[in-house]
Design a protein around this motif. Structure first.
Motif, PDB file in Angstrom:
ATOM      1  N   MET A   1      -9.553   9.662 -29.408  1.00 55.69           N
ATOM      2  CA  MET A   1     -10.187   9.269 -28.167  1.00 55.69           C
ATOM      3  C   MET A   1      -9.513   7.991 -27.661  1.00 55.69           C
ATOM      4  N   GLU A   2      -9.137   7.991 -26.398  1.00 60.10           N
ATOM      5  CA  GLU A   2      -8.447   6.853 -25.815  1.00 60.10           C
ATOM      6  C   GLU A   2      -9.451   5.821 -25.302  1.00 60.10           C
ATOM      7  N   ASN A   3      -9.060   4.585 -25.376  1.00 63.81           N
ATOM      8  CA  ASN A   3      -9.889   3.478 -24.915  1.00 63.81           C
ATOM      9  C   ASN A   3     -10.120   3.607 -23.400  1.00 63.81           C
ATOM     10  N   PRO A   4     -11.376   3.523 -22.937  1.00 66.03           N
ATOM     11  CA  PRO A   4     -11.648   3.678 -21.504  1.00 66.03           C
ATOM     12  C   PRO A   4     -10.995   2.586 -20.649  1.00 66.03           C
ATOM     13  N   ILE A   5     -10.766   1.421 -21.232  1.00 72.76           N
ATOM     14  CA  ILE A   5     -10.103   0.351 -20.480  1.00 72.76           C
ATOM     15  C   ILE A   5      -8.653   0.741 -20.194  1.00 72.76           C
ATOM     16  N   HIS A   6      -7.988   1.312 -21.187  1.00 70.89           N
ATOM     17  CA  HIS A   6      -6.601   1.751 -20.995  1.00 70.89           C
ATOM     18  C   HIS A   6      -6.535   2.840 -19.933  1.00 70.89           C
ATOM     19  N   GLU A   7      -7.471   3.737 -19.958  1.00 62.41           N
ATOM     20  CA  GLU A   7      -7.511   4.818 -18.969  1.00 62.41           C
ATOM     21  C   GLU A   7      -7.712   4.246 -17.566  1.00 62.41           C
ATOM     22  N   ALA A   8      -8.601   3.276 -17.431  1.00 60.22           N
ATOM     23  CA  ALA A   8      -8.855   2.655 -16.129  1.00 60.22           C
ATOM     24  C   ALA A   8      -7.618   1.896 -15.650  1.00 60.22           C
ATOM     25  N   LYS A   9      -6.932   1.218 -16.572  1.00 59.44           N
ATOM     26  CA  LYS A   9      -5.718   0.494 -16.202  1.00 59.44           C
ATOM     27  C   LYS A   9      -4.642   1.448 -15.707  1.00 59.44           C
ATOM     28  N   LYS A  10      -4.470   2.556 -16.403  1.00 56.05           N
ATOM     29  CA  LYS A  10      -3.479   3.552 -15.985  1.00 56.05           C
ATOM     30  C   LYS A  10      -3.797   4.079 -14.593  1.00 56.05           C
ATOM     31  N   GLU A  11      -5.069   4.332 -14.345  1.00 52.68           N
ATOM     32  CA  GLU A  11      -5.504   4.834 -13.043  1.00 52.68           C
ATOM     33  C   GLU A  11      -5.208   3.808 -11.945  1.00 52.68           C
ATOM     34  N   LEU A  12      -5.509   2.524 -12.228  1.00 54.77           N
ATOM     35  CA  LEU A  12      -5.226   1.476 -11.252  1.00 54.77           C
ATOM     36  C   LEU A  12      -3.732   1.308 -11.010  1.00 54.77           C
ATOM     37  N   ILE A  13      -2.938   1.372 -12.068  1.00 54.83           N
ATOM     38  CA  ILE A  13      -1.487   1.241 -11.929  1.00 54.83           C
ATOM     39  C   ILE A  13      -0.937   2.358 -11.054  1.00 54.83           C
ATOM     40  N   GLN A  14      -1.392   3.551 -11.285  1.00 55.97           N
ATOM     41  CA  GLN A  14      -0.939   4.683 -10.481  1.00 55.97           C
ATOM     42  C   GLN A  14      -1.346   4.499  -9.020  1.00 55.97           C
ATOM     43  N   TRP A  15      -2.550   4.046  -8.791  1.00 55.57           N
ATOM     44  CA  TRP A  15      -3.047   3.835  -7.435  1.00 55.57           C
ATOM     45  C   TRP A  15      -2.217   2.768  -6.718  1.00 55.57           C
ATOM     46  N   ILE A  16      -1.881   1.685  -7.447  1.00 56.72           N
ATOM     47  CA  ILE A  16      -1.082   0.607  -6.860  1.00 56.72           C
ATOM     48  C   ILE A  16       0.336   1.080  -6.574  1.00 56.72           C
ATOM     49  N   LYS A  17       0.901   1.905  -7.455  1.00 58.28           N
ATOM     50  CA  LYS A  17       2.249   2.436  -7.239  1.00 58.28           C
ATOM     51  C   LYS A  17       2.320   3.255  -5.957  1.00 58.28           C
ATOM     52  N   GLU A  18       1.256   3.960  -5.648  1.00 58.85           N
ATOM     53  CA  GLU A  18       1.235   4.817  -4.459  1.00 58.85           C
ATOM     54  C   GLU A  18       0.840   4.063  -3.191  1.00 58.85           C
ATOM     55  N   MET A  19       0.444   2.800  -3.330  1.00 54.55           N
ATOM     56  CA  MET A  19      -0.027   1.999  -2.202  1.00 54.55           C
ATOM     57  C   MET A  19       1.147   1.572  -1.325  1.00 54.55           C
ATOM     58  N   ASP A  20       0.983   1.697   0.008  1.00 56.03           N
ATOM     59  CA  ASP A  20       2.030   1.302   0.943  1.00 56.03           C
ATOM     60  C   ASP A  20       1.575   0.229   1.923  1.00 56.03           C
ATOM     61  N   ASP A  21       0.290  -0.041   1.997  1.00 55.81           N
ATOM     62  CA  ASP A  21      -0.234  -0.989   2.962  1.00 55.81           C
ATOM     63  C   ASP A  21      -0.038  -2.411   2.445  1.00 55.81           C
ATOM     64  N   LEU A  22       0.713  -3.205   3.207  1.00 56.43           N
ATOM     65  CA  LEU A  22       1.034  -4.563   2.798  1.00 56.43           C
ATOM     66  C   LEU A  22      -0.213  -5.441   2.709  1.00 56.43           C
ATOM     67  N   GLU A  23      -1.185  -5.234   3.590  1.00 53.18           N
ATOM     68  CA  GLU A  23      -2.410  -6.037   3.554  1.00 53.18           C
ATOM     69  C   GLU A  23      -3.198  -5.799   2.268  1.00 53.18           C
ATOM     70  N   ASP A  24      -3.272  -4.539   1.841  1.00 58.38           N
ATOM     71  CA  ASP A  24      -3.984  -4.219   0.598  1.00 58.38           C
ATOM     72  C   ASP A  24      -3.287  -4.849  -0.603  1.00 58.38           C
ATOM     73  N   ILE A  25      -1.960  -4.786  -0.600  1.00 59.68           N
ATOM     74  CA  ILE A  25      -1.193  -5.374  -1.698  1.00 59.68           C
ATOM     75  C   ILE A  25      -1.383  -6.892  -1.709  1.00 59.68           C
ATOM     76  N   ALA A  26      -1.423  -7.507  -0.527  1.00 62.18           N
ATOM     77  CA  ALA A  26      -1.645  -8.951  -0.442  1.00 62.18           C
ATOM     78  C   ALA A  26      -3.023  -9.318  -0.985  1.00 62.18           C
ATOM     79  N   GLU A  27      -4.036  -8.496  -0.693  1.00 58.86           N
ATOM     80  CA  GLU A  27      -5.379  -8.732  -1.226  1.00 58.86           C
ATOM     81  C   GLU A  27      -5.381  -8.663  -2.749  1.00 58.86           C
ATOM     82  N   LEU A  28      -4.686  -7.675  -3.295  1.00 54.62           N
ATOM     83  CA  LEU A  28      -4.613  -7.543  -4.752  1.00 54.62           C
ATOM     84  C   LEU A  28      -3.908  -8.751  -5.370  1.00 54.62           C
ATOM     85  N   LEU A  29      -2.843  -9.212  -4.742  1.00 54.47           N
ATOM     86  CA  LEU A  29      -2.149 -10.402  -5.246  1.00 54.47           C
ATOM     87  C   LEU A  29      -3.054 -11.628  -5.182  1.00 54.47           C
ATOM     88  N   GLU A  30      -3.862 -11.728  -4.137  1.00 57.76           N
ATOM     89  CA  GLU A  30      -4.792 -12.849  -4.021  1.00 57.76           C
ATOM     90  C   GLU A  30      -5.830 -12.806  -5.146  1.00 57.76           C
TER      91      GLU A  30
END
Length: 82
Positions: A1-30
Motif C-alpha cells: 500500500m502506497e503512502n497517501p501523501i506520496h500519491e497526493a504529491k504525484k497528483e499535484l506534480i502532474q497537475w502543475i506539469k500540465e498547468m499553462d496559466d502564468l497567474e496560477d503558477i505565480a500563485e503557487l510560487l507565492e
C-alpha cells in the motif's frame, strides 16, 4: 500500500506539469515562498514567538487591598513564640 501523501504529491506534480496559466503558477510560487519563509524561523525568533500576555495576567492579579489582607492573615497565622 502506497503512502497517501506520496500519491497526493504525484497528483499535484502532474497537475502543475500540465498547468499553462502564468497567474496560477505565480500563485503557487507565492504559496511556496510563504511556506519556506515560515519554516526558516531562527532560534532567537522562536523564543519571542510566545504570546506576551502580561497585561491580561496583571489585570487578573491581586488588588493591593486583597494583597494586604492575605499578608496580614499569613502573619497572624505564623507560629509566634510567646
Amino acid at each position: 500500500m502506497e503512502n497517501p501523501i506520496h500519491e497526493a504529491k504525484k497528483e499535484l506534480i502532474q497537475w502543475i506539469k500540465e498547468m499553462d496559466d502564468l497567474e496560477d503558477i505565480a500563485e503557487l510560487l507565492e504559496i511556496k515562498n510563504k511556506k519556506t519563509a515560515v519554516d526558516k524561523v531562527t532560534e532567537s525568533q522562536a523564543e519571542y514567538a510566545v504570546k506576551d500576555d502580561f497585561d491580561e495576567r496583571f489585570a487578573r492579579g491581586l488588588s493591593s487591598e486583597e494583597s494586604r489582607k492575605r499578608t496580614s492573615e499569613f502573619i497572624k497565622n505564623l507560629p509566634w513564640k510567646r
